[in-house]
Structure formats: structure tokens, C-alpha cells
Scaffold this active site. Structure first.
Site, short mmCIF file in Angstrom:
data_model
loop_
_atom_site.label_atom_id
_atom_site.label_comp_id
_atom_site.label_asym_id
_atom_site.label_seq_id
_atom_site.Cartn_x
_atom_site.Cartn_y
_atom_site.Cartn_z
N LYS A 60 0.84 -1.20 0.00
CA LYS A 60 0.00 0.00 0.00
C LYS A 60 0.87 1.25 0.00
O LYS A 60 0.60 2.22 -0.71
CB LYS A 60 -0.94 -0.02 1.22
N GLN A 119 -4.59 -1.64 9.68
CA GLN A 119 -4.51 -2.94 9.01
C GLN A 119 -5.13 -4.03 9.89
O GLN A 119 -4.74 -4.19 11.05
CB GLN A 119 -3.03 -3.26 8.69
N ASP A 179 -11.12 3.10 4.39
CA ASP A 179 -11.50 1.69 4.22
C ASP A 179 -13.02 1.53 4.17
O ASP A 179 -13.51 0.47 3.78
CB ASP A 179 -10.96 0.86 5.39
#
Ligand code: NAD
Length: 279
Positions: free
Chosen positions: A54, A98, A121
Site C-alpha cells: 500500500k 490494518q 477503508d
């Protein structure tokens, strides 16, 4: 005729190239560079790999990114304090924690702590609620990537029978919601579904997000169906999806590969959401 392959790697590159241009134009016009903070707790090797992918992708398109690597020994309060600082940091437009978090953390409490405007997200309950009610919001990255892949083949989903296998909050449920918004007739299957193969065989569009290597066989697939394989599993040194690729490609009309399918699209959509957060 074997299935046509939906090349996620290529599609993701096109999206990243477009974003790079957009960011350049934003910065040239005197706007702030989009910024993403990635928070990684513990030393899960898969998570470490995802985080570095990422960050690399951010650098390539011109997104400022910073990584907050925290030991698994920190307390939940300390993690929330890091998120609190990032919520207030004007350089940071998107915050990604994460997942999965190590044992002992309450993921939902942690997600709830991210400012919804920075929740790139799309996991915060406010953003999930917005998605559910058809309001503009951050669409979770993997489901957004799946929809882009469907769009890339020009399929009109209206009236199509879509079957989603998997009901997680991050993939299955939002994918089903997005398909519904496009007027597909959606069935969600899961670990307790009876006659899973029979359900899958009904699908014009089959999206599989389970995490069970090569679960979906050729005789589960309607001839000509579009099959999107979200699953990622390691079998020995090989990365495989939830769909038995070699046999299903002989039946499906369209099929995504693993690797090189949904995975790169997920990252491209994270970048897209981060740029949107900065605007
Ligand atoms: P999860 O474990 O949270 O959910 C799995 C779902 O599959 C559950 O809803 C469960 O009910 C269902 N399920 C389990 N066994 C089943 C069975 N035998 N038959 C039918 N349904 C069954 O997983 P997730 O986070 O949704 O991820 C699913 C897969 O997608 C994993 O392999 C994960 O690595 C992968 N994934 C890939 C990307 C990507 O970018 N390509 C992103 C997220 C997840």
C-alpha cells in the site's frame, strides 16, 4: 470457448495512472497533497506485506504516506491515542488500520475511533450506514474494486441473478449491497448455506469471498457466468483463489485470476478513496 480474463493488474494500473495525473494537477493548483496513514499493530507477515504494498502504491501515484508500526504489546488505549492524533493531523486525509488486529484488541472499538471523514477503508458504522442507504461515502476498497471490474466488461446488472459467497463486513456484505444498488437480484451465501453448489449454479454473476482454496468447481458455475474470485490463500508457495481457475475457465464467460485480479484493484481503490478524502 474459454472465459475471458478480467485483468485486475492492468485495470488497477490505469486507475493509478489516472490518479497520478489528478494528484499532480491538484498539487500544481496549490492544493494539499493527499496523505494516508497506515497503522500496523504486531508482526503478522501477511499484514506487513499488505502495508508495504500500500505504501509503495502511494509513493508511485504521489500520495504522502506514513506508517505507524506498533508492537502487539501496546494497550488498546495507546492505539486509540495514535488514531486520535491522526484524526487531528491536517497532513493526513485517510487512516487505515490494518486488520486483523492481534488478540486482545476490540477491532470494532478501534474502527469506531477513526474519524468517518478519514475512514478510507469504509469500515466505520457511519460509512456502512451511508452505503446501506445509498448515500455518497467511502466504499470499502475490495467491494469497490469488484464493481470496477464488473464495469470494465460493460455488464448491465439490472435483473441479473448475483450470488455472493461470504458475508464478512469487509467484502461479502458490502459487495451484495453494491450489486443490489445496481438492480441485481442478490443472494448471499455463507458457511451455513444448504446446497451451496446449487445456489452458485443459478448465478449470472458469482462473487466468491471465502478464503477456501479452489472451493468453486466447474460444475458450480452456470455456462457464460461472470466469476469474480476475491479469495487469497497460500497453498505451498502458490497463491490461489476460491475458484478452481483451470476448470472454471472452461465454463465461465468471464473470470478474474488470482493473483492479478481483485488484489491490485483493492489497492487502487484505497488510493482512490484517499484522493477523494483530500478533496
Ligand atoms: P472472512 O473469514 O471474514 O469471511 C469468510 C466468509 O466465508 C464468512 O462469511 C463465512 O460464512 C464464509 N464461508 C466460510 N466457509 C465457507 C464455506 N465452506 N462455504 C460458504 N461460505 C463459507 O473473510 P473475508 O475477510 O471476507 O475474506 C475472504 C477471502 O477474501 C479471504 O481469502 C481473504 O484473504 C480474501 N480477501 C481478499 C482481498 C483482496 O484484495 N483480494 C481483500 C479482502 C479479503
Amino acid at each position: 470457448m474459454p472465459a475471458r480474463i478480467i485483468d485486475g493488474k492492468l485495470l488497477a494500473k490505469q486507475i493509478r495512472d489516472d490518479l497520478a495525473q489528478k494528484i499532480k494537477a491538484m498539487v500544481n493548483a496549490g492544493n494539499q497533497q493527499p496523505g494516508l496513514a497506515v497503522v500496523l499493530v504486531g508482526d503478522n507477515p501477511a499484514s506487513q506485506l499488505y502495508v508495504s504494498m500500500k505504501q509503495k502504491a502511494c509513493a508511485e501515484v504521489g500520495i504522502y504516506s506514513e506508517e505507524h508500526r506498533l508492537p502487539a504489546s501496546i494497550s488498546q488505549e495507546e492505539l486509540l491515542a495514535v488514531i486520535e492524533r491522526l484524526n487531528k493531523d491536517p497532513k493526513i486525509h485517510g487512516i487505515l488500520v490494518q486488520l486483523p488486529l492481534p488478540e486482545g484488541f476490540d477491532e470494532q472499538v478501534v474502527i469506531n475511533h477513526i474519524k468517518p471523514e478519514k475512514d478510507v477503508d469504509g469500515f466505520h458504522p457511519i460509512n456502512i450506514g451511508k452505503l446501506q442507504t445509498g448515500q455518497k461515502t467511502f466504499v470499502p476498497c475490495t467491494p469497490a474494486g469488484v464493481m470496477k471490474m464488473l464495469d470494465s466488461i460493460g455488464i448491465d446488472l439490472t435483473g441479473k441473478k448475483a450470488v455472493v459467497v461470504g458475508r464478512s463486513n469487509i467484502v461479502g456484505k458490502p459487495v451484495a449491497q453494491l450489486l443490489l444498488q445496481r438492480n441485481a437480484t442478490v443472494t448471499i451465501c455463507h458457511s451455513k448455506t444448504n446446497n451451496l453448489a446449487e445456489e452458485c449454479r443459478q448465478a449470472d454473476v458469482l462473487v466468491v469471498a471465502v478464503g477456501h482454496p479452489e472451493l468453486v468447481k466447474a460444475d458450480w458455475v452456470k455456462p457464460g457466468a461472470v466469476v469474480i474470485d476475491v479469495g487469497i490463500s497460500k497453498v505451498g508457495s502458490k497463491t490461489v483463489g476460491d475458484v478452481a481457475f483451470d476448470e472454471v475457465k472452461e465454463v465461465a464467460g468471464w473470470l478474474t485470476p488470482v493473483p492479478g485480479g481483485v488484489g491490485p484493484m483493492t489497492i487502487a481503490m484505497l488510493l482512490t478513496n484517499t484522493v477523494a478524502a483530500a478533496n
